[in-house]
Write an enzyme that holds these catalytic residues in place. Structure first.
Site, short mmCIF file in Angstrom:
data_model
loop_
_atom_site.label_atom_id
_atom_site.label_comp_id
_atom_site.label_asym_id
_atom_site.label_seq_id
_atom_site.Cartn_x
_atom_site.Cartn_y
_atom_site.Cartn_z
CD GLN A 138 -18.46 5.70 -36.54
OE1 GLN A 138 -19.21 4.77 -36.72
NE2 GLN A 138 -17.62 6.13 -37.49
CB CYS A 264 -20.94 7.91 -37.04
SG CYS A 264 -22.60 8.35 -36.49
NE ARG A 292 -17.33 1.22 -35.93
CZ ARG A 292 -18.64 1.09 -35.67
NH1 ARG A 292 -19.50 1.94 -36.21
NH2 ARG A 292 -19.09 0.17 -34.84
N1 NVA Z 1 -26.14 8.86 -32.54
C1 NVA Z 1 -26.60 7.81 -33.42
C2 NVA Z 1 -25.44 7.07 -33.99
C3 NVA Z 1 -25.80 5.96 -34.93
C4 NVA Z 1 -24.61 5.16 -35.39
C5 NVA Z 1 -27.52 6.88 -32.64
O1 NVA Z 1 -27.23 6.60 -31.47
O2 NVA Z 1 -28.52 6.43 -33.20
N1 CP Z 2 -22.04 4.17 -37.46
C1 CP Z 2 -22.67 3.06 -37.03
O1 CP Z 2 -22.46 2.60 -35.90
O2 CP Z 2 -23.49 2.50 -37.94
P1 CP Z 2 -24.56 1.33 -37.70
O3 CP Z 2 -25.66 1.89 -36.84
O4 CP Z 2 -25.02 0.97 -39.08
O5 CP Z 2 -23.87 0.19 -37.01
#
Ligand code: NVA
Ligand code: CP
Length: 309
Positions: A138, A264, A292
């Protein structure tokens, strides 16, 4: 003398040097340009990527899967629920088996130690598709997106507003390698931890109690969900603790006039970010998501084939 090739993994941002990032980012720009022109770029014909998801995903799955097919390869998708991983087969055994059948593995899991254990027993490169500690793919996409919009990130300031989580840790690693500053503002109890972030010093980041002060003069303002995957039991406590860590138009106003906003995704409008910001003119979240795919295509090419020209 052994002629066993050295396997490169991408388990955290610090696995690559600044010079390697310059190469991968330049390849990503080229690969994106070819994709937009409907020009084939298929260096990975007959190569297979296994994707292992122990947590949910939209972007990571679609970007890796579409990207690998575009490179000429194919994909196997596994989850904890539909494989022996969910029935306590040792991770080392899974790594030994899966890596005899595919050329590359992407894993989204919980503790970083799990992906490290897998990599230690894998015959092929392993990519971190998110762990509790890091999300390097990311940040690679975010930096690519920043460069597309504003040029080099070296010397710039990134404001991190919110949880001291996997995204924050990875921004800190990136700042040490690529030479920018991070202004971090988290609620108390959710601070970044230098030893978890795996950074050498505190030189590239500065901590602010007030999120507004972290955003002052920043070139990029970024945030993430208040509750990351795996921490759902803390949802209510976090809601209360993070109430003042919502990126709003006031925070964007004290940043540089041309500051970008990134997230993200997935996002919760009205929690970590106001709708006016994420859907506003400074937001580049859709480019971030699309990128991505382009950066990961460059990453997979680099891990399997080394530097291409
Ligand atoms: N910090 C979040 C990012 C999701 C893409 C998680 O780990 O759920
Ligand atoms: N930003 C990201 O990693 O998204 P997902 O959880 O949808 O893969």
């Amino acid at each position: 003398m052994s002629d066993t090739p050295v396997i490169r993994h991408y388990l955290q941002f610090s696995d690559f040097t600044a010079d390697e990032y310059a190469h991968v980012l330049a390849r990503a720009a080229l690969i994106k340009k070819k994709f937009k022109a409907y020009e084939k770029h298929q260096p990975l014909v007959d190569r297979t990527l296994a994707m292992i998801f122990e947590k949910a995903s939209t972007r990571t799955r679609v970007s890796f899967e579409a990207g690998m097919y575009q490179l000429g390869g194919s994909v196997v998708h596994l989850t904890t629920g539909d494989s022996q991983l969910g029935r306590a087969e040792p991770i080392e055994d899974s790594a030994k088996v899966i890596s005899r059948m595919v050329d590359l593995v992407m894993i989204r899991t919980f503790e970083q130690t799990k992906i490290e254990a897998f990599a230690a027993h894998s015959r092929v490169p392993v990519i971190n598709g998110l762990t509790n500690e890091f999300h390097p793919c990311q940040i690679l996409a975010d930096i690519f997106t920043f460069i597309e919009h504003r040029g080099s990130i070296a010397g710039k300031t990134v404001a991190w507003v919110g949880d001291g989580n996997n995204m924050a840790n990875t921004w800190l690693q990136a700042s040490e390698i690529l030479g920018f500053k991070v202004h971090v503002s988290t609620p108390s109890g959710y601070e970044v931890d230098q030893s978890i972030a795996g950074i050498r010093s505190a030189d590239s980041y500065k901590v602010f109690k007030d999120p507004m002060e972290a955003c002052r003069g920043a070139d990029l303002v970024t945030t993430d969900v208040w509750t990351s995957m795996g921490y759902e039991a803390e949802n209510e406590t976090r809601r209360a603790a993070f109430a003042d860590w919502c990126v709003d138009t006031e925070m964007m106003r004290v940043a540089q006039p041309d500051a970008l906003f990134m997230h993200c995704l997935p996002a919760h409008r009205g929690e970590e970010v106001e709708a006016d910001v994420i859907d506003g003119p400074q937001s580049v979240v859709w480019d971030e998501a699309e990128n991505r795919m382009h950066v990961q295509k460059a990453l997979m090419e680099f891990l399997l084939l080394g530097r291409q020209t």
